[in-house]
Design a protein around this motif. Structure first.
Motif, PDB file in Angstrom:
ATOM      1  N   VAL A 349       1.109  -0.897  -0.139  1.00 24.28           N
ATOM      2  CA  VAL A 349       0.568  -0.196   0.168  1.00 24.28           C
ATOM      3  C   VAL A 349       0.808   1.102  -0.098  1.00 24.28           C
ATOM      4  O   VAL A 349       1.868   1.864   0.822  1.00 24.28           O
ATOM      5  N   PRO A 350       1.014   2.098  -1.010  1.00 22.24           N
ATOM      6  CA  PRO A 350       1.799   3.256  -1.076  1.00 22.24           C
ATOM      7  C   PRO A 350       1.807   4.272  -0.069  1.00 22.24           C
ATOM      8  O   PRO A 350       0.512   4.472   0.969  1.00 22.24           O
ATOM      9  N   SER A 351       2.619   5.030   0.322  1.00 19.64           N
ATOM     10  CA  SER A 351       2.746   5.638   1.587  1.00 19.64           C
ATOM     11  C   SER A 351       2.093   6.893   1.217  1.00 19.64           C
ATOM     12  O   SER A 351       2.951   7.514   0.593  1.00 19.64           O
ATOM     13  N   GLY A 352       1.319   6.945   2.028  1.00 21.88           N
ATOM     14  CA  GLY A 352       0.301   8.234   1.019  1.00 21.88           C
ATOM     15  C   GLY A 352      -0.625   8.182   0.877  1.00 21.88           C
ATOM     16  O   GLY A 352      -1.073   9.051   0.239  1.00 21.88           O
ATOM     17  N   GLY A 353      -0.459   6.713   0.320  1.00 22.71           N
ATOM     18  CA  GLY A 353      -1.424   6.400  -0.776  1.00 22.71           C
ATOM     19  C   GLY A 353      -2.897   5.220  -0.614  1.00 22.71           C
ATOM     20  O   GLY A 353      -3.041   5.140   0.336  1.00 22.71           O
ATOM     21  N   TRP A 354      -3.085   4.725  -1.670  1.00 22.34           N
ATOM     22  CA  TRP A 354      -4.199   3.720  -1.640  1.00 22.34           C
ATOM     23  C   TRP A 354      -4.216   2.592  -2.884  1.00 22.34           C
ATOM     24  O   TRP A 354      -2.783   2.387  -3.412  1.00 22.34           O
ATOM     25  N   VAL A 355      -4.229   1.168  -2.334  1.00 25.36           N
ATOM     26  CA  VAL A 355      -3.838   0.687  -3.767  1.00 25.36           C
ATOM     27  C   VAL A 355      -5.666  -0.050  -3.603  1.00 25.36           C
ATOM     28  O   VAL A 355      -6.319  -0.820  -2.815  1.00 25.36           O
ATOM     29  N   ALA A 356      -5.675  -0.859  -5.385  1.00 26.09           N
ATOM     30  CA  ALA A 356      -7.513  -1.276  -5.331  1.00 26.09           C
ATOM     31  C   ALA A 356      -7.080  -3.320  -5.819  1.00 26.09           C
ATOM     32  O   ALA A 356      -5.838  -2.614  -6.848  1.00 26.09           O
ATOM     33  N   ILE A 357      -7.125  -4.052  -5.574  1.00 26.88           N
ATOM     34  CA  ILE A 357      -7.698  -5.549  -5.900  1.00 26.88           C
ATOM     35  C   ILE A 357      -8.587  -5.745  -5.651  1.00 26.88           C
ATOM     36  O   ILE A 357      -9.370  -5.090  -5.215  1.00 26.88           O
ATOM     37  N   ARG A 358      -8.883  -7.153  -6.396  1.00 28.86           N
ATOM     38  CA  ARG A 358      -9.581  -8.081  -7.141  1.00 28.86           C
ATOM     39  C   ARG A 358      -9.483  -9.033  -6.275  1.00 28.86           C
ATOM     40  O   ARG A 358      -8.557  -9.850  -7.315  1.00 28.86           O
ATOM     41  N   PHE A 359     -10.448 -10.147  -5.659  1.00 31.77           N
ATOM     42  CA  PHE A 359     -10.261 -11.446  -5.988  1.00 31.77           C
ATOM     43  C   PHE A 359     -11.335 -12.471  -5.585  1.00 31.77           C
ATOM     44  O   PHE A 359     -12.867 -11.866  -5.724  1.00 31.77           O
ATOM     45  N   GLN A 360     -11.213 -13.707  -5.902  1.00 32.95           N
ATOM     46  CA  GLN A 360     -13.018 -14.780  -6.309  1.00 32.95           C
ATOM     47  C   GLN A 360     -12.835 -15.083  -5.100  1.00 32.95           C
ATOM     48  O   GLN A 360     -11.811 -16.202  -4.159  1.00 32.95           O
ATOM     49  N   ALA A 361     -13.902 -15.021  -3.957  1.00 30.55           N
ATOM     50  CA  ALA A 361     -14.032 -16.233  -2.580  1.00 30.55           C
ATOM     51  C   ALA A 361     -14.188 -17.526  -2.807  1.00 30.55           C
ATOM     52  O   ALA A 361     -15.840 -17.648  -2.887  1.00 30.55           O
ATOM     53  N   ASP A 362     -13.067 -18.499  -3.445  1.00 34.41           N
ATOM     54  CA  ASP A 362     -13.475 -19.144  -3.899  1.00 34.41           C
ATOM     55  C   ASP A 362     -12.913 -20.284  -2.751  1.00 34.41           C
ATOM     56  O   ASP A 362     -12.745 -21.038  -2.891  1.00 34.41           O
ATOM     57  N   ASN A 363     -12.412 -20.434  -1.881  1.00 30.92           N
ATOM     58  CA  ASN A 363     -12.163 -22.099  -1.317  1.00 30.92           C
ATOM     59  C   ASN A 363     -12.718 -21.355   0.699  1.00 30.92           C
ATOM     60  O   ASN A 363     -12.335 -20.573   1.544  1.00 30.92           O
ATOM     61  N   PRO A 364     -13.416 -22.222   0.820  1.00 27.67           N
ATOM     62  CA  PRO A 364     -14.456 -22.203   2.347  1.00 27.67           C
ATOM     63  C   PRO A 364     -13.241 -21.962   3.584  1.00 27.67           C
ATOM     64  O   PRO A 364     -12.081 -22.670   3.205  1.00 27.67           O
ATOM     65  N   GLY A 365     -13.219 -21.069   4.940  1.00 30.65           N
ATOM     66  CA  GLY A 365     -12.655 -21.707   5.412  1.00 30.65           C
ATOM     67  C   GLY A 365     -12.545 -20.216   6.058  1.00 30.65           C
ATOM     68  O   GLY A 365     -13.042 -19.002   5.994  1.00 30.65           O
ATOM     69  N   VAL A 366     -10.846 -19.611   6.928  1.00 28.50           N
ATOM     70  CA  VAL A 366     -11.063 -18.247   7.573  1.00 28.50           C
ATOM     71  C   VAL A 366      -9.847 -18.057   7.426  1.00 28.50           C
ATOM     72  O   VAL A 366      -9.168 -18.498   7.163  1.00 28.50           O
ATOM     73  N   TRP A 367      -9.213 -16.981   6.888  1.00 30.51           N
ATOM     74  CA  TRP A 367      -8.118 -16.464   6.173  1.00 30.51           C
ATOM     75  C   TRP A 367      -8.247 -15.385   6.759  1.00 30.51           C
ATOM     76  O   TRP A 367      -9.175 -14.452   6.888  1.00 30.51           O
ATOM     77  N   PHE A 368      -6.899 -15.160   7.119  1.00 30.07           N
ATOM     78  CA  PHE A 368      -6.087 -14.165   7.780  1.00 30.07           C
ATOM     79  C   PHE A 368      -5.654 -12.999   6.409  1.00 30.07           C
ATOM     80  O   PHE A 368      -5.132 -13.645   5.898  1.00 30.07           O
ATOM     81  N   MET A 369      -5.631 -11.627   7.047  1.00 29.35           N
ATOM     82  CA  MET A 369      -4.925 -10.182   5.904  1.00 29.35           C
ATOM     83  C   MET A 369      -4.402  -9.618   7.056  1.00 29.35           C
ATOM     84  O   MET A 369      -4.953  -9.321   8.089  1.00 29.35           O
ATOM     85  N   HIS A 370      -3.141  -9.160   6.976  1.00 31.44           N
ATOM     86  CA  HIS A 370      -2.160  -8.835   7.830  1.00 31.44           C
ATOM     87  C   HIS A 370      -1.284  -7.984   7.091  1.00 31.44           C
ATOM     88  O   HIS A 370      -0.943  -8.199   5.613  1.00 31.44           O
ATOM     89  N   LEU A 381      -2.368  -4.681  13.216  1.00 29.63           N
ATOM     90  CA  LEU A 381      -3.289  -4.455  11.376  1.00 29.63           C
ATOM     91  C   LEU A 381      -3.334  -5.738  10.919  1.00 29.63           C
ATOM     92  O   LEU A 381      -2.008  -6.300  10.182  1.00 29.63           O
ATOM     93  N   ARG A 382      -4.781  -6.698  11.659  1.00 32.17           N
ATOM     94  CA  ARG A 382      -4.502  -7.168  10.608  1.00 32.17           C
ATOM     95  C   ARG A 382      -6.101  -8.152  11.488  1.00 32.17           C
ATOM     96  O   ARG A 382      -6.629  -6.833  11.378  1.00 32.17           O
ATOM     97  N   MET A 383      -6.959  -8.376  10.178  1.00 38.70           N
ATOM     98  CA  MET A 383      -8.464  -9.223  10.075  1.00 38.70           C
ATOM     99  C   MET A 383      -8.830 -10.407   9.406  1.00 38.70           C
ATOM    100  O   MET A 383      -7.505 -10.655   8.753  1.00 38.70           O
ATOM    101  N   ALA A 384      -9.760 -10.622   9.279  1.00 33.60           N
ATOM    102  CA  ALA A 384     -10.656 -12.046   9.025  1.00 33.60           C
ATOM    103  C   ALA A 384     -10.907 -11.848   8.400  1.00 33.60           C
ATOM    104  O   ALA A 384     -12.132 -11.535   8.453  1.00 33.60           O
ATOM    105  N   TRP A 385     -11.377 -12.963   6.921  1.00 36.93           N
ATOM    106  CA  TRP A 385     -12.288 -13.243   5.922  1.00 36.93           C
ATOM    107  C   TRP A 385     -12.665 -14.654   6.226  1.00 36.93           C
ATOM    108  O   TRP A 385     -12.224 -15.210   6.434  1.00 36.93           O
ATOM    109  N   ILE A 386     -14.000 -15.100   6.520  1.00 35.66           N
ATOM    110  CA  ILE A 386     -14.278 -15.881   6.535  1.00 35.66           C
ATOM    111  C   ILE A 386     -15.443 -16.541   5.559  1.00 35.66           C
ATOM    112  O   ILE A 386     -16.580 -15.577   5.306  1.00 35.66           O
ATOM    113  N   VAL A 387     -14.860 -16.845   4.439  1.00 34.71           N
ATOM    114  CA  VAL A 387     -15.809 -17.341   3.279  1.00 34.71           C
ATOM    115  C   VAL A 387     -16.715 -19.341   3.521  1.00 34.71           C
ATOM    116  O   VAL A 387     -16.047 -19.947   4.736  1.00 34.71           O
TER     117      VAL A 387
END
Length: 407
Positions: A349-370, A381-387
């Motif tokens: 993520v750029p310093s003083g900026g932003w980034v955009a991503i796209r993905f397909q949530a195609d795998n069941p489970g609990v997945w960490f992002m950090h 600085l972390r959170m979780a996605w539950i598919v």
């Protein structure tokens, strides 16, 4: 390079020439801004030396540091980037690469056609944009050509590369912008063209109260440093989230009310709010199986703007856009690259900026992002996605193995 946090190792993909190299030792070096040579007699005995012959050589670089994004270069040599995070990219030449913690890249190094009567420094040093202290030494090794038989040359001159300055965000952005997927028939780019759900997350630093009877090294004596996504600093639960999710026993372990946008909007990259306190919790986002997701990650100026390498477990994603300042939902999306965006699993993520991503949530489970800066992850600085599971048998989360040790 091992002790300095970067490793070079053998590539397993089929290539005309492969090279296996050992870990590289740290060697303190003079300023890398100069190309003036000094001799191999000045080197430490255990400094790693990569021996090469004329022709192309494939190097695989892995940044194994915990807290340093790194610039890397080899004096008087050009590198061709051919893949990142095990995904092919359109090849491009560069004298220096940027690699964040956990990222990998495959490089073609074209050795000189004849013995050059010299050796060449391979050097890496941090790209650092935060306000805190950091290790600013240079990790280095030697690119050494095999000498002809009965060569009279000894104590050859050693040339040093010119590396970007420690906070060269312009180079970092330009390098990242050159990364593009192959997007051809053999290696198609399946970037989601239609988005089912959009998210906007702020990421950055903050503070928490200093516990009583403790001394904290925060911005002041009464606070300690923290980090958050959408102002929520993640608290690790005592029960595994995947276990709680599978057995439908999430109560008291986590909640699924993570906000899709910042709860308290502000001018993210300008003057920060006076209140730097974060909230704390174990929160996740719940997604139906196969949902296409667009996520904008926005850096903030709270306790200083800073580059953050973000890693999403299990999923590769497409980096469809990046920019500086605050993300503009009207002006920025039309400029997204939906044709050949780079496909990877760690993005800066750029310093003083932003980034955009796209993905397909195609795998069941609990997945960490950090954040892949370990200190920021430890601060929250972390959170979780539950598919969620799908309807078919092969779309469901399998049970834990029968021999899995119990906590």
């Amino acid at each position: 390079m091992e002790n300095g946090g970067m490793r070079i190792r053998r590539q397993s993909l089929p290539r005309p020439c492969r090279m296996e190299v050992a870990p590289m030792s740290l060697m303190p070096t003079p300023s890398t801004a100069s190309l003036a040579p000094y001799t191999t007699a000045q080197l430490k005995a255990d400094t790693f030396k990569l021996k090469v012959k004329p022709g192309k050589t494939l190097l695989r670089m892995i940044n194994a540091t915990l807290n340093d994004e790194l610039f890397f270069s080899i004096a008087n040599h050009t590198l061709t980037v051919v893949d990142v995070d095990a995904i092919y990219v359109k090849p491009f030449k560069t004298e220096t690469i940027l690699i964040t913690p956990g990222q990998t890249t495959n490089l073609l190094l074209k050795a000189k056609p004849h013995f050059p009567n010299a050796t060449f420094l391979m050097a890496g040093r941090p790209y650092a944009t935060g306000q805190g202290t950091f290790e600013n030494s240079t990790v280095a090794g030697i690119l050494q050509y095999e000498q002809p038989p009965k060569s009279p040359f000894k104590n050859l001159p050693l040339f040093k590369p010119t590396l970007p300055s420690l906070n060269d965000t312009s180079f970092a952005t330009n390098f990242t912008g050159k990364l593009q997927s192959l997007a051809n028939t053999r290696f198609p780019t399946n970037v989601p063209q239609k988005v089912d759900k959009r998210f906007f997350f702020t990421i950055g630093l903050g503070t928490n109260p200093c516990p009583q009877n403790q001394t904290c090294q925060g911005p002041n004596n009464s606070t300690k440093f923290s980090a958050a996504v959408n102002n929520v600093s993640f608290v690790l639960p005592t029960t595994a989230m995947l276990q709680a999710h599978f057995f439908q026993q999430s109560k008291g372990v986590y909640t699924t009310d993570f906000s899709t946008t910042p709860i308290f909007p502000f001018n993210y990259t300008r003057t920060p709010p006076n209140n730097t306190m974060v909230s704390n919790g174990t929160k996740a986002v719940m997604l139906p199986l196969n949902m296409s997701v667009e996520l904008v990650l926005q850096d903030t100026s709270i306790l200083g703007i800073e580059s953050h390498p973000l890693h999403l477990h299990e999923f590769n994603f497409f980096m469809v856009g990046q920019g500086f300042g605050n993300f503009d939902n009207n002006k920025d999306p039309p400029k997204f690259n939906l044709v050949d965006p780079v496909d990877r699993n760690i993005v800066g993520v750029p310093s003083g900026g932003w980034v955009a991503i796209r993905f397909q949530a195609d795998n069941p489970g609990v997945w960490f992002m950090h954040c892949h800066l370990e200190v920021h992850t430890s601060w929250g600085l972390r959170m979780a996605w539950i598919v969620l599971d799908g309807k078919l048998p092969n779309q469901k989360l399998p049970p834990p193995p029968s021999n899995l040790p119990k906590c």
